[in-house]
Design a protein around this motif. Structure first.
Motif, mmCIF file in Angstrom:
data_model
loop_
_atom_site.group_PDB
_atom_site.id
_atom_site.type_symbol
_atom_site.label_atom_id
_atom_site.label_comp_id
_atom_site.label_asym_id
_atom_site.label_seq_id
_atom_site.Cartn_x
_atom_site.Cartn_y
_atom_site.Cartn_z
ATOM 1 N N LEU A 1 -11.271 -2.109 4.303
ATOM 2 C CA LEU A 1 -12.140 -1.125 3.674
ATOM 3 C C LEU A 1 -11.500 -0.537 2.413
ATOM 4 O O LEU A 1 -12.091 -0.530 1.331
ATOM 5 C CB LEU A 1 -12.427 -0.002 4.684
ATOM 6 N N VAL A 2 -10.295 -0.053 2.560
ATOM 7 C CA VAL A 2 -9.632 0.612 1.432
ATOM 8 C C VAL A 2 -9.411 -0.358 0.279
ATOM 9 O O VAL A 2 -9.618 -0.018 -0.889
ATOM 10 C CB VAL A 2 -8.308 1.257 1.900
ATOM 11 N N ALA A 3 -9.009 -1.577 0.604
ATOM 12 C CA ALA A 3 -8.706 -2.557 -0.443
ATOM 13 C C ALA A 3 -9.921 -2.829 -1.326
ATOM 14 O O ALA A 3 -9.788 -3.189 -2.492
ATOM 15 C CB ALA A 3 -8.200 -3.849 0.190
ATOM 16 N N GLU A 4 -11.089 -2.639 -0.751
ATOM 17 C CA GLU A 4 -12.309 -2.905 -1.489
ATOM 18 C C GLU A 4 -12.557 -1.883 -2.590
ATOM 19 O O GLU A 4 -13.178 -2.170 -3.607
ATOM 20 C CB GLU A 4 -13.467 -2.853 -0.476
ATOM 21 N N TYR A 5 -12.073 -0.667 -2.350
ATOM 22 C CA TYR A 5 -12.434 0.430 -3.237
ATOM 23 C C TYR A 5 -11.362 0.846 -4.258
ATOM 24 O O TYR A 5 -11.691 1.440 -5.274
ATOM 25 C CB TYR A 5 -12.822 1.665 -2.411
ATOM 26 N N VAL A 6 -10.098 0.602 -3.955
ATOM 27 C CA VAL A 6 -9.069 1.174 -4.823
ATOM 28 C C VAL A 6 -8.302 0.121 -5.607
ATOM 29 O O VAL A 6 -8.337 -1.073 -5.286
ATOM 30 C CB VAL A 6 -8.056 2.023 -4.014
ATOM 31 N N ASP A 7 -7.597 0.594 -6.636
ATOM 32 C CA ASP A 7 -6.816 -0.300 -7.482
ATOM 33 C C ASP A 7 -5.386 -0.450 -6.982
ATOM 34 O O ASP A 7 -4.747 -1.467 -7.197
ATOM 35 C CB ASP A 7 -6.825 0.253 -8.914
ATOM 36 N N ILE A 8 -4.906 0.609 -6.354
ATOM 37 C CA ILE A 8 -3.560 0.577 -5.767
ATOM 38 C C ILE A 8 -3.672 1.130 -4.357
ATOM 39 O O ILE A 8 -4.325 2.155 -4.133
ATOM 40 C CB ILE A 8 -2.560 1.466 -6.558
ATOM 41 N N ILE A 9 -3.033 0.439 -3.404
ATOM 42 C CA ILE A 9 -3.049 0.929 -2.028
ATOM 43 C C ILE A 9 -1.728 1.653 -1.767
ATOM 44 O O ILE A 9 -0.658 1.095 -2.005
ATOM 45 C CB ILE A 9 -3.212 -0.230 -1.019
ATOM 46 N N GLN A 10 -1.842 2.883 -1.294
ATOM 47 C CA GLN A 10 -0.633 3.649 -1.015
ATOM 48 C C GLN A 10 -0.283 3.589 0.456
ATOM 49 O O GLN A 10 -1.137 3.771 1.320
ATOM 50 C CB GLN A 10 -0.852 5.102 -1.434
ATOM 51 N N ILE A 11 1.011 3.339 0.742
ATOM 52 C CA ILE A 11 1.509 3.464 2.112
ATOM 53 C C ILE A 11 2.422 4.669 2.109
ATOM 54 O O ILE A 11 3.406 4.726 1.369
ATOM 55 C CB ILE A 11 2.244 2.189 2.564
ATOM 56 N N GLY A 12 2.060 5.653 2.898
ATOM 57 C CA GLY A 12 2.771 6.927 2.875
ATOM 58 C C GLY A 12 4.124 6.855 3.562
ATOM 59 O O GLY A 12 4.452 5.884 4.251
ATOM 60 N N ALA A 13 4.898 7.911 3.371
ATOM 61 C CA ALA A 13 6.254 7.973 3.919
ATOM 62 C C ALA A 13 6.253 7.725 5.425
ATOM 63 O O ALA A 13 7.077 6.974 5.941
ATOM 64 C CB ALA A 13 6.870 9.328 3.611
#
Lengths: 349, 349, 349, 349
Positions: free
Chosen positions: D184-196
């Protein structure tokens, strides 16, 4: 480290010492039951071990590359075939079969207070009486101990301590805070304590060591084990091996509320026993800062192999001037001591 | 927290739940032996406690301001008059009178290896069999467990685990690494383990909790106690209170050589027992990373009050694919278990 | 804290001091450009602030509940309307518009070495010359500085330092390790440095403070900011407010290889500037222990708002007796200073 | 690591890959401007480097013994003669000449809120829009982000994010919390963040990496640098080298009040730049948790060499649902960005 032959003569020993000093180092000469071992103090890189190895009377000469040589198991085994050293203070043996309990108030407040507590801890089964005269407080606005009131007050408090110890048959220990107190304190107590905050104070370590009395050195709360032992070496380097180490917690890590004052690093107990021949005890009072954890963490420390405990005790913790929330009563101390003795049996049987 | 009257009807309970949900929160309904307690999940600030307090069937309604409400001692006492919960897995009771021992290889390597070890730990007196199938390794270049070889290999390894457990009468536990493994793992094991590295993974906690099986949650090495319990609450919030906590060491502090992999924070054991009603065990293998410290630190953990231990065991540690230096043999495990049982007696008598 | 009226008489001030002393506390009397403020030293709980508030000449009397009162921004604002204090040492202003650079060798090794470096750092644009005479080393087996060679050697090295400072127009600073060195060192240097390891040494802080000279106090690597400031208060409590604080890194956290010696906690710079009126500088050499990081971390420290830097400098780092891997050359120092000046401009414009 | 000759054929490359896979490892094939490099993924100890070295087309074959091989400077230099990689996202270059600013609200709260902030940060000079949809909160009782409201709500919030980005010409980034959200997220954003908190989640790293989009990975607050880079390697091992690292503070150490949420370890910036070719940015908002420190610590991060910043921004921080006390306004952001640009010039000129 230079291991002499069993029949090495004094002359042969002297020649090795001379050679070491010629290169700008000092020499620690340990005469054991089995043989004499000479430990160079300073940069061993400058010494010609190859040449020294063939000096008359020398059995073996080799560089030791830990920063704590003179207190290492290896060194201890060389001169005494000793794995763990027992330190005798009066009739008390620290590092022997039985765990040793040091107890007493955080701070000496009055003669009456001290004697009442001394009596209480004696009944509870403790062996050594502690009482703070010079308190190393974080805040200049806090009570600094009776010792801060000047030479006379300090002597009076130390005198009470000695007297209480004699009356109840308990060797006594107190903490020293600065170099100017060394002579005074050494006169009155059986063991000189160097607190966690002063662990890094090389000059204090050296001055105290020179007194020749047993020294109890606490691990600083920011010190790794290697650093703790490296600073301990400053005492040993003065020829004083009567050193009792003490784990009392390291700085807490992590966000949010801290449920204990420090993190009680009990694994340091067996680790240090594998690294050195010195006895190590533990201080659950400062490590946790909580009365309600003393019982559990005392048992845990003994189970981990500690040779004893230092526990702050007060007949009425609530009215103590310092560390009220971490002191237990003599009755509670008795429960702790009894349980710890059972735990010790449980782990050796 | 809303405490219902003993004779509260289902309808009255429903009305409270409805009210909570109306404000955008969820409700945890705990039916105890004594009464029902309802714990709101979400921002309690939005709830009209004053109004709820006078709903029919409500005895008491009050805000609890720790971030771990549903697992707090206070909450536990309300619905069950329970101070500590005992979790039953087959015939094994975790949190009861006797300490419980979970043992087995770090990683399942083959059927033969697993069965041989299962037999060994059973003889040694252990109660639960562990075996890693999905290994959360620091390096992608290290062995990731048989589970990393795909669905089929994972199932095969899990099948061995279940079989070994049945053969030797040992409930089994394995660690889960990601959400996609939840269904699969839940099918095969009696307890699902969430490792230290995944403690912060809210979605995994939630998915695992929903399976209803007992969950063993390890404290992350960077987590304070408050944080550990706050994340535990994610499991409880799904209505699953069958949670076993596990202390396995926190990050080392200080310069220089680290003699143990982590700092074994044993004071967390009694602290957590005072904060929650959940049982807590300890893992000396990961905390120390050293075979030669397992005995001492196992005894220390039990002395601190831990309800049990998780100890990595292998018949030939030297050839283990993972964590070779921290696993002990079944024979050594027997010594550990025997000593720990004596220590437990020592602290309760 | 008791704030006197602008026109308070000496008699009125004396009466407040008397009242404070009557209750067993001491009084710090700070006469500012605007008014006089009296800070009680000791447990303020014992003082009758209500009564003192109505003494003649008193404008305001109130308890301050941080453990660092005398160095707090609030206190500074009261007597001087000062937010940040500028400390003057010769022509150098620490805490003023321009960042100040303290440079020089870790240890004074010879007169020739010291003079050559002094010349180099002067050309590079540094303001103050540092040189270690008493080195607080972790290992008793390491070079302890020329000062360890006895009184005569210590004086000789201190004499070189003073001479080098005069020749190149640089005030000088050196570290003190123990109480017995206070008188000697105070005679020769412009600023007395108390190193990180001695930060907890209350008696040393007190003795040094009494000399009245500016004191540079480094944060201990295990100390939280509150603790750092609480110990700083020991200096202020002797009436000496000429204190320069210094961030030099805290203990590393976490498993595995440590890429820097300590963790450079640069956020402490703005935090401390909000808490106290004292200037704070930073020491990238000890914080990182790596020559190749000095440039970046110097710029970062100035960008964080530090009033200056202390940077270890040697014309030939490789041959330095102590800290070879963390010293930079005078040429590199010039680059650092130039960049730091540009960074300072960048953040204030 | 196997470095191929410039004129190596596809067949020769395939043969090396085949050989690697024959030994149970995987192969990372990096085709650079200069040559192709093959990095084995798994235990290199099993590979016959001697034999591979003489395969046709192979220039060099050698074991690399850091746990982060594929992201190491050495590896980067081999295939691309590249010291630092520039990652392009739309028109934005991360790791290039100019520092890059990522800004936006901690949590997306409404379309109106997001658009207003997006407009504000665009005007302030920011390059990339951040907005949290799935919030990894410590407490299950806190607001978990709109994403927690179900698939539909999550999509709606992601849609707003994409739209706001397009409207104001800003690439967008959001944090992912669990494996089920990856598609889902990959579809919408340019950069995927993985939090601490998810840094240790190997399966999430792997799933996200496979999407091929740039990944921003934050350092866990309990992770040493080696551990941070070892986990980063999990992303690279999927063939995705578009990785932006982010320093956001490590766990605080020491007793007493913590003045900042975490310790901002800025030395990690130049350290990591020496270890890998990946760009690293910094997050002063989470590191300090204090609005009043953002300016200083942003400047410090850029001075330390960071390639950019992530700064939480809200037009009215006080009313933000999450992290109210650490967000700054767009106007304040402008000051930060302007100062940071001047600082960048100051350190490179």
């Amino acid at each position: 480290m230079i291991i002499m032959k069993t029949d090495a003569t004094q002359e042969q020993i002297d020649r090795v010492v001379e050679e070491i000093e010629k290169h700008g180092l000092r020499a620690d000469v340990s005469r054991g039951a089995y043989r004499t071992v000479i430990g160079p103090i300073g940069d061993e890189g400058r010494l010609p071990f190859d040449r020294i190895a063939v000096f008359p009377g020398v059995r073996e000469a080799a560089m030791v590359d830990v920063p704590y040589k003179l207190i290492s198991r290896e060194y201890g085994k060389s001169f005494e075939e000793l794995e763990h050293m027992v330190i005798k203070v009066g009739d008390v043996e620290i590092g022997g079969e039985e765990p040793v309990f040091i107890a007493g108030p955080c701070a000496v407040e009055s003669k009456q207070q001290l004697f009442k507590i001394a009596e209480g801890i004696k009944k509870a089964g403790a062996h050594i009486l502690r009482g703070g005269v010079f308190k190393p407080r974080s805040s200049v606005h806090s009570f600094q101990g009776l010792g801060a009131g000047g030479q006379e007050k300090a002597e009076e408090a130390l005198e009470w301590l000695r007297e209480a110890g004699r009356k109840f048959g308990l060797p006594v220990i107190t903490e020293i805070r600065g170099e100017t107190q060394v002579d005074l304190v050494a006169e009155y107590v059986d063991i000189i304590q160097i607190g966690a905050r002063n662990m890094y104070d090389q000059d204090l370590l050296t001055q105290v060591a020179k007194k020749g009395k047993p020294v109890l050195l606490k691990r600083h709360f920011g010190a790794g084990i290697e650093e703790f032992l490296s600073f301990t070496e400053y005492i040993a380097a003065e020829g004083n091996k009567n050193i009792i180490l003490c784990e009392r917690g390291i700085v807490p890590v992590g966000k949010g509320k801290s449920y204990t004052r420090y993190v009680f690093d009990l694994a340091s107990v067996p680790v240090i026993q594998k690294e050195t021949y010195l006895p190590i005890i533990a201080d659950p009072s400062h490590a946790t800062g909580r009365r309600d954890l003393i019982f559990s963490m005392s048992c845990a420390a003994i189970a981990a192999g500690a040779s004893g405990l230092m526990v702050e005790t007060h007949y009425n913790p609530a009215e103590a001037l310092v560390d009220a929330q971490q002191q237990i009563t003599p009755d509670e101390l008795k429960d702790v001591i009894d349980a710890c003795r059972r735990v010790r049996k449980a782990i050796v049987s």
